[in-house]
Design a protein around this motif. Sequence first.
Motif, short mmCIF file in Angstrom:
data_model
loop_
_atom_site.label_atom_id
_atom_site.label_comp_id
_atom_site.label_asym_id
_atom_site.label_seq_id
_atom_site.Cartn_x
_atom_site.Cartn_y
_atom_site.Cartn_z
N LEU A 1 -33.08 -30.95 29.38
CA LEU A 1 -32.26 -30.72 28.19
C LEU A 1 -30.78 -30.92 28.53
O LEU A 1 -30.34 -30.60 29.64
CB LEU A 1 -32.50 -29.31 27.66
N ARG B 1 -28.32 -22.58 18.71
CA ARG B 1 -27.07 -23.26 19.08
C ARG B 1 -25.91 -22.27 19.10
O ARG B 1 -25.06 -22.32 20.00
CB ARG B 1 -26.79 -24.42 18.12
N THR C 1 -33.90 -22.24 23.49
CA THR C 1 -33.42 -23.60 23.75
C THR C 1 -33.74 -24.57 22.60
O THR C 1 -33.56 -25.78 22.75
CB THR C 1 -34.05 -24.14 25.05
N ASP D 1 -33.58 -26.50 18.87
CA ASP D 1 -32.50 -27.12 18.12
C ASP D 1 -32.42 -26.47 16.74
O ASP D 1 -32.70 -27.07 15.71
CB ASP D 1 -32.76 -28.62 17.98
N THR D 2 -32.03 -25.18 16.75
CA THR D 2 -31.85 -24.42 15.51
C THR D 2 -30.42 -23.92 15.46
O THR D 2 -29.74 -23.80 16.49
CB THR D 2 -32.82 -23.23 15.44
#
Length: 403
Positions: free
Chosen positions: A169, A232, A225, A227-228
């Motif tokens: 990531l 974030r 981790t 992607d929300t």
Amino acid sequence: MKTPVTALLGLLSSLCLSACHSGHPATIAPHVRHTWRFPESGVTFHDEFSQGRLNGCQQTGPDQFHLTISPENKPINPSPWYAFQVRSEQPRQLRLHLVLTADGSVLRPRLSTDGKTWRLIPKEDFTANRATHDAWVTLQTGPRPVWVAAQELVGLSALNGWMDRKAALPFAREAPIGQSIEGRPLRSLTFSETDRAQYVFILGRQHPPEVTGSLALMTFVDTLTADTALARRYRGRFKTVVIPLVNPDGIEHGHWRSNLGGVDTNRDWKKFSQPETRAVSGALVRLGKAPGAKPCLFLDFHSTGKDVFYCQPDSEPTSLPAFTSRWLADIRARFPGYKFKREDAHNVGVPTSKGWAHQTFGIPAITYELGYSTDRKLIRQVSQGAAESMMTLLLEENSKTTR
């Protein structure tokens, strides 16, 4: 009257028990992997794979076998682990008698034909007796091998593969922190999108059989981790340090409890007699005690017979007063049907990672135990919700201090 031999055996037993509970190493009985072939019946057993553990196998009838399961040392926590593979040249039904040589109860087996997809054996095909430390299993076999294990195999390959994906990531950083006794790397991953040194520390798999703890840890970290918007925001304020494999040697060798040094690593957080606990504690201290650093929370994922959070009482001073109560209350509100306990007086004074983290950093330090038999879908749901709740509460606390 005790004979000299009886007295000597008693003394040796007392010394062994004292050594175990004082944190001294107990001698490991090296596990030799083996294949047992029974040509007349066309049946084969073996444990020649990572996490495999079967200590003896004898045929006691045309379709009946006596299987022995032994720990790496004694006395030991009653968390029996077994994992083996069985096949027969022709389709047939076998009766397996699983016998422990130490205290504990044989967990209802999980079965797999590919080592990846697992199912619980039907209740009617399993009978266990905790008093006699044994169980009977009725198993359908054939030319296709069947894995039989106390829990599904979530071992070094699965966890290292998961860590490899996480390390790729863009906001992840991997740092080796040391090696196990057998030379396996102790991997540390940090996830962050900020230079602020506010830390959440997460550990896993101090005890080899505790698979449900790993399942929860992976979902928990996947949520941090993701992607929300919430994740974030969280990564923009906090750094999460994850060490998911504290005891890789114990996992590899199918241990019940110990590392390769014969020590329960979660009783070694005072003496630090083992390279694993020295490496992990040293890495956390270097981060948490650095100038400007602010550790916020410590979580250690485990497994036991029930779902439970081991915590400090609210009266115990921490850097986030009442955080634990607020977090657990929110988990209950999110999952009203989820049954778990909170225990504040568990292992007080025992050198566990939880006690060490609280004493060292003055933060809430929590051991989250997932039940061995807790529904796997529920584990994923609750772990995701618990991670979302933790992020929300920490962001709220952060906003109070930055106003």
